[in-house]
Design a protein around this motif. Structure first.
Motif, short mmCIF file in Angstrom:
data_model
loop_
_atom_site.label_atom_id
_atom_site.label_comp_id
_atom_site.label_asym_id
_atom_site.label_seq_id
_atom_site.Cartn_x
_atom_site.Cartn_y
_atom_site.Cartn_z
N LEU A 12 0.83 -1.20 0.00
CA LEU A 12 0.00 0.00 0.00
C LEU A 12 0.86 1.25 0.00
CD1 LEU A 12 -2.77 1.31 0.03
CD2 LEU A 12 -2.80 1.03 2.52
N THR A 13 1.87 1.27 0.86
CA THR A 13 2.79 2.41 0.90
C THR A 13 3.50 2.56 -0.43
OG1 THR A 13 3.08 2.09 3.28
CG2 THR A 13 4.71 3.44 2.16
N GLN A 14 3.94 1.46 -1.01
CA GLN A 14 4.61 1.51 -2.31
C GLN A 14 3.69 2.07 -3.38
OE1 GLN A 14 5.90 -2.58 -2.75
NE2 GLN A 14 7.94 -2.10 -1.96
N ALA A 15 2.41 1.68 -3.36
CA ALA A 15 1.45 2.18 -4.35
C ALA A 15 1.26 3.69 -4.23
CB ALA A 15 0.11 1.46 -4.20
N VAL A 16 1.17 4.17 -2.99
CA VAL A 16 0.99 5.60 -2.78
C VAL A 16 2.23 6.37 -3.21
CG1 VAL A 16 0.61 7.40 -1.04
CG2 VAL A 16 -0.71 5.27 -0.95
N ILE A 17 3.40 5.87 -2.88
CA ILE A 17 4.63 6.55 -3.27
C ILE A 17 4.78 6.56 -4.79
CG2 ILE A 17 7.16 6.46 -3.18
CD1 ILE A 17 6.84 5.59 -0.24
N GLY A 18 4.43 5.46 -5.45
CA GLY A 18 4.49 5.42 -6.91
C GLY A 18 3.58 6.47 -7.53
N LYS A 84 2.85 17.55 2.37
CA LYS A 84 3.61 18.75 2.70
C LYS A 84 4.16 19.35 1.42
CE LYS A 84 3.01 18.03 7.06
NZ LYS A 84 1.92 18.76 7.68
N ALA A 85 4.40 20.67 1.47
CA ALA A 85 5.06 21.37 0.37
C ALA A 85 6.07 22.33 1.01
CB ALA A 85 4.05 22.11 -0.51
N VAL A 86 7.10 21.74 1.62
CA VAL A 86 8.10 22.47 2.39
C VAL A 86 9.49 22.09 1.89
CG1 VAL A 86 6.63 22.69 4.44
CG2 VAL A 86 8.07 20.67 4.18
N ASP A 87 10.51 22.76 2.41
CA ASP A 87 11.87 22.46 1.98
C ASP A 87 12.28 21.03 2.31
OD1 ASP A 87 12.32 24.97 0.86
OD2 ASP A 87 13.10 25.80 2.73
N ALA A 88 11.89 20.56 3.51
CA ALA A 88 12.26 19.21 3.94
C ALA A 88 11.30 18.73 5.02
CB ALA A 88 13.70 19.19 4.49
N ILE A 89 11.15 17.43 5.14
CA ILE A 89 10.33 16.86 6.21
C ILE A 89 11.10 17.03 7.52
CG2 ILE A 89 9.33 14.74 7.13
CD1 ILE A 89 9.05 13.79 4.19
N ALA A 90 10.44 17.64 8.50
CA ALA A 90 11.07 17.93 9.79
C ALA A 90 10.52 17.01 10.88
CB ALA A 90 10.82 19.39 10.16
N SER A 91 11.20 17.00 12.01
CA SER A 91 10.74 16.17 13.13
C SER A 91 9.34 16.58 13.59
CB SER A 91 11.73 16.22 14.29
OG SER A 91 11.85 17.55 14.77
N ALA A 92 8.98 17.85 13.45
CA ALA A 92 7.63 18.30 13.81
C ALA A 92 6.58 17.62 12.95
CB ALA A 92 7.52 19.81 13.68
N ASN A 113 6.40 14.88 0.81
CA ASN A 113 6.79 16.28 0.65
C ASN A 113 7.05 16.59 -0.82
OD1 ASN A 113 7.58 18.92 1.15
ND2 ASN A 113 9.71 18.32 1.42
N PHE A 114 6.21 17.46 -1.37
CA PHE A 114 6.35 17.87 -2.76
C PHE A 114 7.11 19.18 -2.91
CE2 PHE A 114 2.69 15.07 -2.68
CZ PHE A 114 2.84 14.32 -3.83
N GLY A 115 7.60 19.76 -1.80
CA GLY A 115 8.21 21.07 -1.84
C GLY A 115 9.69 21.11 -2.16
N SER A 116 10.37 20.00 -2.06
CA SER A 116 11.80 19.99 -2.35
C SER A 116 12.03 19.65 -3.82
CB SER A 116 12.52 19.00 -1.44
OG SER A 116 12.01 17.70 -1.62
N SER A 117 13.27 19.70 -4.24
CA SER A 117 13.58 19.43 -5.65
C SER A 117 13.25 18.00 -6.06
CB SER A 117 15.04 19.74 -5.95
OG SER A 117 15.88 18.94 -5.14
N ARG A 118 13.16 17.12 -5.08
CA ARG A 118 12.82 15.72 -5.31
C ARG A 118 11.77 15.29 -4.28
NH1 ARG A 118 17.08 10.77 -4.81
NH2 ARG A 118 15.46 9.23 -4.92
N LEU A 119 10.82 14.47 -4.68
CA LEU A 119 9.78 14.02 -3.75
C LEU A 119 10.42 13.41 -2.51
CD1 LEU A 119 6.71 13.39 -3.24
CD2 LEU A 119 7.21 11.12 -4.16
N GLY A 120 10.00 13.87 -1.34
CA GLY A 120 10.47 13.30 -0.09
C GLY A 120 9.36 12.51 0.56
#
Length: 126
Positions: A12-18, A84-92, A113-120
């Motif tokens: 399921l996680t793989q499908a969502v990430i794809g 998220k659409a931020v620079d990086a995924i944070a601990s918060a 996270n769609f905010g960085s140069s590569r999907l996080g």
């Protein structure tokens, strides 16, 4: 608690990430979270994956409802997805997702996270 950057063998996680990679490749970066949520919902549904958007959960404290939160997405009634659409995924963001898991009764969350140069992404489990 388990926090992973990799997804192991969870289909399921793989499908969502794809699907998220497809959204990131088509839209690129720079949009608001709501745009990515709607695009990911469309992509998952087109792949036959059931999705509910903006699902509300109540926060209970000693039998009293003291708040609520709205999950970005619930996929296949088993996975909370936070967009998220931020620079990086944070601990918060991880802490927020853990709280959402506790409130929902679900065990697995995925932060995208769609905010960085590569999907996080990070997979978070209770």
């Amino acid at each position: 608690m388990d926090v992973e950057g990799a997804v192991g063998k969870d289909p399921l996680t793989q499908a969502v990430i794809g699907a998220a990679f497809e959204v990131a490749n088509v839209l690129g970066r720079g949009f608001l979270e709501a745009v990515y949520r709607k695009a990911l919902t469309h992509e998952l549904r087109s792949r036959g994956v059931p999705v509910r958007e903006e699902v509300e959960f109540k926060v209970d404290y000693k039998g009293a409802v003291v708040g609520r939160y709205v999950a970005d997405m619930i996929v296949a009634d088993g996975l909370i997805v936070e967009i998220k659409a931020v620079d990086a995924i944070a601990s918060a963001h991880v802490g927020q997702t853990l709280n959402y898991l506790r409130a929902s009764g679900l065990n697995t969350g995925l932060i995208l996270n769609f905010g960085s140069s590569r999907l996080g992404f990070k997979r978070v489990t209770l």
